[in-house]
Design an enzyme around this catalytic site. Structure first.
Site: not given
Length: 456
Positions: A435, A43, A177-178, A52, A261-262, A40
């Protein structure tokens, strides 16, 4: 005697395991090499998935705290980070086991150990040689500390931060950043006092300026102090905390998280031995079929150019596997890869920002639409947000789209698909949307771009 395969994939992260599955699907005898004991990649084990899972805990906590407006009265609400961590670990175990199941289902042989290229362009795994016609490198990236620091003790990278089972009272995050924004938003909503530091002039520097401005305003409501245009001048960790000097100020926090950074994880791969060319930025050089300079060797993901995103790596893995099998491929349009940031509020975007579109000489037209202009965000209690579409007036073309607010990371996909099938903003404007849904804000933003939004 060497084991013989059509293709060997080194690295089992999102790009690697997807490439292995696709290679097997198109008839290649496939092996995958992973140095850790679980498949995996970072991540699933350390980054996207645990982040998450823990951010979802922050969402649920915030919803519980705000439940009174919905008539849901709860008392004594508290956050237990250790309990949230147990759920995080269960999620990781489920998904890594799922990847192992995919390898078994597709008859991909798994080897655990350090993989490296030989001078014959086979793959050595801890002294065992895998003979192969093709090699696909997918080893990802590793975090970088800021100058004058190193990771350890109370100076953490994002993976170590999301793995924590204790909640710090105070936290500083370097890099907005993210990844940094997600850390700050998660821990801030847990109740930690967070200092978010960014050297550039806006949070989420890669995003459209209007979107970033709205995000920064909302972050400040989550126990977060934001300092942009600010450098970290000094870091002094101790057993009890970390002393920081930044922008002329000095403070001490329980932990410092560096999300600035990476760099590609290429050490020990034997790239020189195999003749794989690497640029000055340490990125492996590839063409649009993901081929390196060495015959039969491919590279994907964080090791190569483009945004460091799991879903980008997955698609590159498919391209490389199909090319290795001699199939026609569809090279990526890197401008059209969606970005997804899971802070609160979420951000989903793709393509050009307004400023970038103007720099490239387009006849730019912009359509903005606030979430509060349609019914669903009000019904669900998530009115903070907007959809911004950047188009070319002359051709009605979609150049980019930027969404901030609830479900933004899902909503952006509609506009990416529209761009891929060469639909313009007017086509999106005239597509019926159900809607009441959040997606109506996308339709209205497209209408605004054409100059005829209804609900504003």
């Amino acid at each position: 005697m060497a084991d013989k395969f059509d293709i060997v994939v080194v690295g089992s992260g999102p790009g690697g395991y997807v490439a292995a599955v696709r290679a097997a699907q198109v008839g290649l005898k496939t092996a995958i090499v992973e140095r850790e004991d679980r498949l995996g990649g970072r991540c699933l084990r350390e980054a996207c998935i645990p982040a998450k899972a823990m951010l979802r805990a922050a969402d649920v906590l915030a919803e519980a705290q705000d439940g009174e407006q919905m008539g849901v009265i709860a008392e004594g609400i508290r956050f237990d980070i250790a309990a949230a961590g147990k759920r995080r670990d269960r999620v990781i175990k489920t998904l890594t086991s799922g990847v192992a199941g995919l390898m078994k289902k597709n008859e991909v042989e798994v080897f655990h150990g350090q993989g490296s290229l030989t001078d014959g362009r086979n793959v050595a795994v801890d002294g065992r040689e895998l003979e192969t016609d093709k090699v696909l490198l997918a080893t990802g990236s590793v975090p970088l500390p800021i100058p004058g620091t190193e990771f350890g003790e109370r100076v953490l990278d994002t993976a170590a931060m999301w793995a924590m089972n204790e909640q710090p009272a105070t936290l500083a995050v370097v890099g907005a950043g993210a990844s940094g924004a997600e850390i700050a938003s998660g821990f801030g909503r847990y109740g930690t006092e967070v200092l978010l530091l960014e050297m550039l002039d806006q949070v989420l520097p890669a995003e459209d300026a209007e979107i970033a401005k709205l995000v920064q305003r909302e972050l400040k409501k989550q126990n977060i102090t934001v300092a942009t245009g600010t450098r970290v001048d000094e870091v002094k960790p101790s057993g009890k905390g970390v002393e920081l000097v930044y922008g002329g100020d000095r403070t001490t926090v329980d932990y410092l998280c560096i999300a600035a950074g990476r760099t590609p994880d290429i050490e020990g791969l034997g790239l020189d031995k195999a003749g794989v060319k690497v640029g000055e930025d340490r990125l492996v050089e590839v063409d649009d079929h993901m081929r390196t300079s060495a015959e039969g060797v491919y590279a994907i993901g964080d090791m190569v150019h483009g945004p460091a995103l799991a879903h980008k790596s997955m698609d590159e893995g498919v391209i490389a596997a199909e090319d290795a099998a001699g199939r026609p491929v569809h090279p990526l349009s890197y401008d059209d890869i969606p970005g997804a940031t899971f802070c609160h509020p979420q951000v989903g975007s793709f393509g050009l920002t307004e400023a970038q579109a103007k720099e490239r000489g387009h006849d730019v037209v912009v359509g903005n639409f606030p979430y509060g202009g349609v019914g669903a965000p009000l019904v669900y209690g998530d009115r903070t947000g907007m959809v911004k579409i950047v188009g070319d007036r002359r051709y009605g073309e979609l150049l980019g789209a930027h969404i901030v607010g609830a479900r933004a990371t899902d909503l952006i996909s509609e506009l990416v698909v529209a761009k891929q099938v060469e639909a313009g903003y007017e086509e999106v404007a005239r597509t019926i949307h159900a809607h009441p849904t959040f997606s109506e804000a996308v339709m209205e933003a497209a209408r605004a771009t054409s100059g005829w939004a209804i609900h504003i």
